[in-house]
Enzyme design. Sequence first.
Site, PDB file in Angstrom:
ATOM      1  N   CYS A  19      -1.249  -1.489   5.046  1.00 24.79           N
ATOM      2  CA  CYS A  19      -1.398  -2.911   5.361  1.00 24.79           C
ATOM      3  C   CYS A  19      -1.887  -3.681   4.140  1.00 24.79           C
ATOM      4  O   CYS A  19      -3.071  -3.620   3.784  1.00 24.79           O
ATOM      5  CB  CYS A  19      -2.374  -3.076   6.525  1.00 24.79           C
ATOM      6  SG  CYS A  19      -2.700  -4.794   6.906  1.00 24.79           S
ATOM      7  N   CYS A  50      -4.524  -6.358   4.917  1.00 25.28           N
ATOM      8  CA  CYS A  50      -5.876  -5.843   5.185  1.00 25.28           C
ATOM      9  C   CYS A  50      -6.543  -5.373   3.886  1.00 25.28           C
ATOM     10  O   CYS A  50      -7.726  -5.589   3.689  1.00 25.28           O
ATOM     11  CB  CYS A  50      -5.842  -4.656   6.144  1.00 25.28           C
ATOM     12  SG  CYS A  50      -4.681  -4.803   7.481  1.00 25.28           S
ATOM     13  N   ASP A  51      -5.789  -4.696   3.031  1.00 29.94           N
ATOM     14  CA  ASP A  51      -6.416  -3.951   1.936  1.00 29.94           C
ATOM     15  C   ASP A  51      -6.038  -4.440   0.528  1.00 29.94           C
ATOM     16  O   ASP A  51      -6.631  -3.993  -0.454  1.00 29.94           O
ATOM     17  CB  ASP A  51      -6.012  -2.464   2.024  1.00 29.94           C
ATOM     18  CG  ASP A  51      -6.342  -1.872   3.385  1.00 29.94           C
ATOM     19  OD1 ASP A  51      -7.314  -2.322   4.001  1.00 29.94           O
ATOM     20  OD2 ASP A  51      -5.615  -0.960   3.826  1.00 29.94           O
TER      21      ASP A  51
END
Length: 310
Positions: free
Chosen positions: A132, A135-136
């Site tokens: 992701c 997200c990261d």
Amino acid sequence: MEKVVIIGTGCAGLTAAIYTARANLSPLVLTGTMPGGLLTTTSTVENFPGFPEGVDGYELMVRMQQQAEKFGARIQLLQAVESVDLSKRPFKLVIDGQEIVTETLIIATGAGHRHIGLESEHLLEKKGVTYCATCDGAWPMFRNQPLVVVGGGDSACEEANYLTRFGSVVHLVHRRDSLRASKIMADRALANPKIKPVWNSIVTEVLDVKQDKVTGVRLKNTVTGEESILPCAGVFVAIGHVPNTQIFAGQIEIDENGYVIRKEGSQTSVPGVFVAGDCSDHVYRQAITAAGMGCAAAIDAERFLGALNQ
Ligand code: NAP
């Protein structure tokens, strides 16, 4: 006894929650371990009707949940369903050791990220391997470093574009020589000067397990068989999804790829159990189609309950 239990709070589950709540069925909605579903991990959603400027995926899901709660849906956070018994009605579910009994069930469990299946990928997950970008991607270890995105679909193109904000260059590694992504997403990715496609290539190893961090990927050319090493600080795997239906195996009909088989409308092989969204759809897999299927499942459940009470 619940009238309707909905498992999943992605677009399908929350739309089913809005409709069943408005029908005064006071649905119990179980979020699972990813409240809001996969859309919360995406950036701007540009193709959900009604948002000409686009809408943040997380915000869209928060608003859907608020809409469902406004009409009386009861949302239980962070509950993983341990077991289900669909052999007879009322159906039984066990969650954190607690039994829930319900007249109807709407399965909207969505799909999870597909993994390449390499041991090194598994060992370096969260140490440079991720599923992701939203997200990261902003992790300091990726700043101004070369990054790799694996895949050739819309997700891979979207992730690659997003990652150009952080990485020095983004290598888009795809196993064929043309992208599966929609034309608009593919054109956008290929026009981005920071995205370098690596065609006809598969990742055979993520390096370097010994250093306990990502330093590169070992590639194999699918045409020539040649091996090479591509240095990078992060590997973003975006190669599709696997339906979250394991818990229903043996209880309802599921196809060979794990997708729940729909009979009429949203009906599954068990009367009173309905399904919506990515866990039963390997064709469209869009936020809006999942929402539409959630609406259909809610209407089908409402009619089923109405027929029982006649
Ligand atoms: P997808 O369309 O199924 O694409 C998966 C990609 O990964 C394909 O290019 C596939 O290669 C490759 N792949 C699959 N297994 C692989 C493996 N084991 N090793 C290497 N490569 C592998 O999945 P997706 O991109 O996640 O998209 C899913 C759905 O969501 C689609 O319907 C898409 O349109 C939608 N979506 C839409 C948006 C948007 O509109 N903004 C954004 C994201 C996703 P092949 O091409 O060779 O099969």
